[in-house]
Structures are given as structure tokens and as C-alpha cells.
Scaffold this motif. Structure first.
Motif, PDB file in Angstrom:
ATOM      1  N   THR A 164       3.032  -6.335  16.427  1.00 27.78           N
ATOM      2  CA  THR A 164       2.610  -5.020  15.932  1.00 27.78           C
ATOM      3  C   THR A 164       3.776  -4.239  15.350  1.00 27.78           C
ATOM      4  O   THR A 164       3.623  -3.517  14.354  1.00 27.78           O
ATOM      5  CB  THR A 164       1.953  -4.221  17.075  1.00 27.78           C
ATOM      6  N   PHE A 222       1.920 -13.473   8.003  1.00 25.28           N
ATOM      7  CA  PHE A 222       1.563 -12.093   8.312  1.00 25.28           C
ATOM      8  C   PHE A 222       0.740 -11.949   9.586  1.00 25.28           C
ATOM      9  O   PHE A 222       0.890 -10.984  10.324  1.00 25.28           O
ATOM     10  CB  PHE A 222       0.847 -11.466   7.123  1.00 25.28           C
ATOM     11  N   ILE A 267      -3.952  -6.075   6.378  1.00 27.43           N
ATOM     12  CA  ILE A 267      -2.867  -7.028   6.570  1.00 27.43           C
ATOM     13  C   ILE A 267      -3.423  -8.432   6.332  1.00 27.43           C
ATOM     14  O   ILE A 267      -4.418  -8.814   6.950  1.00 27.43           O
ATOM     15  CB  ILE A 267      -2.292  -6.935   7.990  1.00 27.43           C
ATOM     16  N   ASP A 319       9.206  -8.304   8.304  1.00 28.34           N
ATOM     17  CA  ASP A 319       9.203  -6.942   8.835  1.00 28.34           C
ATOM     18  C   ASP A 319       8.892  -5.963   7.707  1.00 28.34           C
ATOM     19  O   ASP A 319       9.699  -5.768   6.801  1.00 28.34           O
ATOM     20  CB  ASP A 319      10.555  -6.606   9.458  1.00 28.34           C
ATOM     21  N   LEU A 320       7.712  -5.357   7.753  1.00 29.34           N
ATOM     22  CA  LEU A 320       7.268  -4.408   6.737  1.00 29.34           C
ATOM     23  C   LEU A 320       7.193  -2.979   7.273  1.00 29.34           C
ATOM     24  O   LEU A 320       6.646  -2.095   6.610  1.00 29.34           O
ATOM     25  CB  LEU A 320       5.875  -4.802   6.216  1.00 29.34           C
ATOM     26  N   SER A 321       7.767  -2.732   8.425  1.00 28.12           N
ATOM     27  CA  SER A 321       7.586  -1.438   9.079  1.00 28.12           C
ATOM     28  C   SER A 321       8.264  -0.300   8.333  1.00 28.12           C
ATOM     29  O   SER A 321       9.220  -0.485   7.590  1.00 28.12           O
ATOM     30  CB  SER A 321       8.108  -1.504  10.516  1.00 28.12           C
ATOM     31  N   LEU A 352      -2.223   1.047   6.906  1.00 20.08           N
ATOM     32  CA  LEU A 352      -2.475  -0.375   7.104  1.00 20.08           C
ATOM     33  C   LEU A 352      -3.509  -0.551   8.205  1.00 20.08           C
ATOM     34  O   LEU A 352      -3.598   0.251   9.136  1.00 20.08           O
ATOM     35  CB  LEU A 352      -1.188  -1.099   7.498  1.00 20.08           C
ATOM     36  N   TYR A 402       4.658  -3.803  11.597  1.00 14.12           N
ATOM     37  CA  TYR A 402       3.811  -3.029  10.689  1.00 14.12           C
ATOM     38  C   TYR A 402       3.771  -1.544  11.016  1.00 14.12           C
ATOM     39  O   TYR A 402       3.125  -0.778  10.296  1.00 14.12           O
ATOM     40  CB  TYR A 402       2.385  -3.589  10.714  1.00 14.12           C
ATOM     41  N   GLU A 403       4.440  -1.116  12.071  1.00 17.15           N
ATOM     42  CA  GLU A 403       4.360   0.288  12.452  1.00 17.15           C
ATOM     43  C   GLU A 403       4.992   1.171  11.376  1.00 17.15           C
ATOM     44  O   GLU A 403       5.810   0.732  10.584  1.00 17.15           O
ATOM     45  CB  GLU A 403       5.054   0.508  13.799  1.00 17.15           C
ATOM     46  N   LEU A 421      -2.542  -4.856  14.278  1.00 23.28           N
ATOM     47  CA  LEU A 421      -2.743  -3.438  14.570  1.00 23.28           C
ATOM     48  C   LEU A 421      -4.117  -3.229  15.197  1.00 23.28           C
ATOM     49  O   LEU A 421      -5.052  -3.999  14.968  1.00 23.28           O
ATOM     50  CB  LEU A 421      -2.631  -2.616  13.279  1.00 23.28           C
ATOM     51  N   ASN A 447       3.306   2.465   8.937  1.00 24.59           N
ATOM     52  CA  ASN A 447       2.457   2.378   7.745  1.00 24.59           C
ATOM     53  C   ASN A 447       1.065   2.863   8.149  1.00 24.59           C
ATOM     54  O   ASN A 447       0.196   2.055   8.494  1.00 24.59           O
ATOM     55  CB  ASN A 447       2.376   0.940   7.223  1.00 24.59           C
ATOM     56  N   GLN A 467       2.971 -11.985  13.047  1.00 29.56           N
ATOM     57  CA  GLN A 467       3.983 -10.986  13.376  1.00 29.56           C
ATOM     58  C   GLN A 467       3.487 -10.062  14.485  1.00 29.56           C
ATOM     59  O   GLN A 467       2.290  -9.817  14.618  1.00 29.56           O
ATOM     60  CB  GLN A 467       4.340 -10.156  12.139  1.00 29.56           C
TER      61      GLN A 467
END
Length: 236
Positions: free
Chosen positions: A171, A166, A160, A150-152, A180, A174-175, A185, A177, A169
Motif C-alpha cells: 500500500t 503493480f 491501479i 514506488d509511485l507514492s 488512485l 501508492y499513498e 488500496l 495519491n 506492491q
């Protein structure tokens, strides 16, 4: 404040002090707990590593960071430090034994190291920090493809990686960012003129539908529920 006596407890394996009003730094004696398997301090106001790192470097150099030596405790499997006041850089290396890492809701403001992972990692949750820069393909090679990442709500940029975990995962991972791009996305990446075979930037493949949906995320500052994967470990 965490007592230095915690690190002197013989055969300490599980330490769960989450959801309290603890503040200050992590005591240096915690590194003596070489049998520690689970450390959960989520939901406190712990602000850094002092005095875990070398004092000669000065308080400003280490007062807020996550000490690399803590990540390298030989038996540590679960590291839950969500919703505290850690800041600064993430340590490099040292995640070889860790399976669950939750650093969400802090103030880390470095890049994501290309070696911040390990072959046993099942969960890497760093949402709602201030991390920036690209997500390296080297990191994708270190983290298992079936891990949850989880990079959100950070400041990550560029493409990405479509390798390792990666691409798998949803959407929501990554939200938050805005810079990105690329699947899952819908934001397409700019295609350099030198590329003869532009990358595929279509919508997420159907395999994403089989992945369990992550809990709803809120922007930084909103109240958050504890990650279920961390809390389940407490009963083990």
C-alpha cells in the motif's frame, strides 16, 4: 556545477557525486561516456538537462528536463537522480538497459509514459514528484512482475493496474495519491453501469505479506534517506 571534462574521462564506468552541493545543468559531454554503467547524482541541486538538448529549442524548453539521450546510454544500468531539481516531462522509451532508476524528490509534472520501462528494470522510484494521470496497463507489460515500483506522493488517478509489478506492491507504494483506487488500496473504484462483472476491490491478497516493506515515507519536503538499492551499487 558538473565539469564538462567528466565526459572526456576515458573508460568512465562509475560516476558517484551524490550528496554534494552541485547545481546547474548536465554537461553535453556526459553523453560521450558510452561505457558509463552507474550515474548517481542524488542529493544535489541539479536543475536540468541544459545543454544536453538542442539549444535551438530555447532554454525554457529543456532547462529542467531529463534528457532522453542520457537514459539511452548503451551501458547505463543505474540512474540515481533523487532529490534534485529536475522538472518537466519524463522522456519516452530508452530504458532498455536500466535496472535501477531513482528519480524521487524532484519536480517532474507530466504523465507517466506508457513506455517508461524495460525488461531489466528492478527498481522504478518516482515518489514525491508532481506526476499525474493514469498508470497505463501498457507500462505494466514492459516492467518485470518482480520489480519494485514506488509511485507514492504524486497526483496519479484512476485504477491501479492489476498486471505486471503493480499488483505486487504494498500500500505504501501508492499513498499520497488521493484519486488512485483499487488493490492494494482500500479505496474502491467507481463501477461503470456498463460493467457486468465489477472489478475485485477487496483488501490486498495474502501474497503482499511476503513482500519486504518499503521504508517509511514522508510527504514532499521532508528529509529522505537514500534508497538502499542505489547505494549498494556504489561498491560494485
Amino acid at each position: 556545477m558538473l565539469s564538462p571534462d567528466l565526459g572526456r574521462v576515458e573508460h568512465l564506468c562509475h560516476l558517484d557525486l551524490s550528496g554534494n552541493s552541485l547545481s546547474g545543468g548536465l554537461p553535453a559531454t556526459l553523453l560521450n561516456a558510452t561505457e558509463l554503467r552507474m550515474l548517481s547524482l542524488a542529493g544535489n541541486a541539479i536543475s536540468g538537462a541544459q545543454p544536453l538538448e538542442q539549444r535551438a529549442r530555447g532554454a525554457a524548453a529543456y532547462a529542467c528536463g531529463l534528457p532522453a539521450a542520457l537514459c539511452r546510454l548503451p551501458c547505463l544500468v543505474v540512474l540515481g537522480l533523487a532529490s534534485n531539481r529536475f522538472a518537466g516531462k519524463l522522456p519516452i522509451e530508452g530504458l532498455e538497459t536500466l535496472e535501477l532508476v531513482d528519480l524521487s524528490g524532484n519536480g517532474f509534472n507530466s504523465s507517466l509514459p506508457s513506455d517508461f520501462g524495460g525488461a531489466r528494470l528492478h527498481l522504478l522510484n518516482i515518489l514525491s514528484n508532481k506526476l499525474a494521470g493514469v498508470v497505463s496497463t501498457e507500462l505494466a507489460a514492459l516492467v518485470p512482475a518482480n520489480a519494485t515500483v514506488d509511485l507514492s506522493w504524486n497526483n496519479f488517478t484512476d485504477v491501479i493496474p492489476q498486471d505486471g509489478p503493480f499488483a505486487a506492491q504494498p500500500t505504501a507504494a501508492y499513498e499520497g495519491n488521493p484519486n488512485l483506487c483499487g488493490p492494494p488500496l482500500k479505496q474502491a473504484c467507481s463501477i461503470p453501469l456498463s460493467l457486468s462483472n465489477p472489478p475485485n476491490t477487496t483488501d490486498s491478497p495474502s501474497v503482499f505479506a511476503a513482500i519486504p516493506k518499503n521504508p517509511a515515507r514522508a510527504p514532499p519536503g521532508a528529509p529522505r534517506q537514500p534508497r538502499p538499492s542505489i547505494s549498494r551499487m556504489r561498491g560494485s
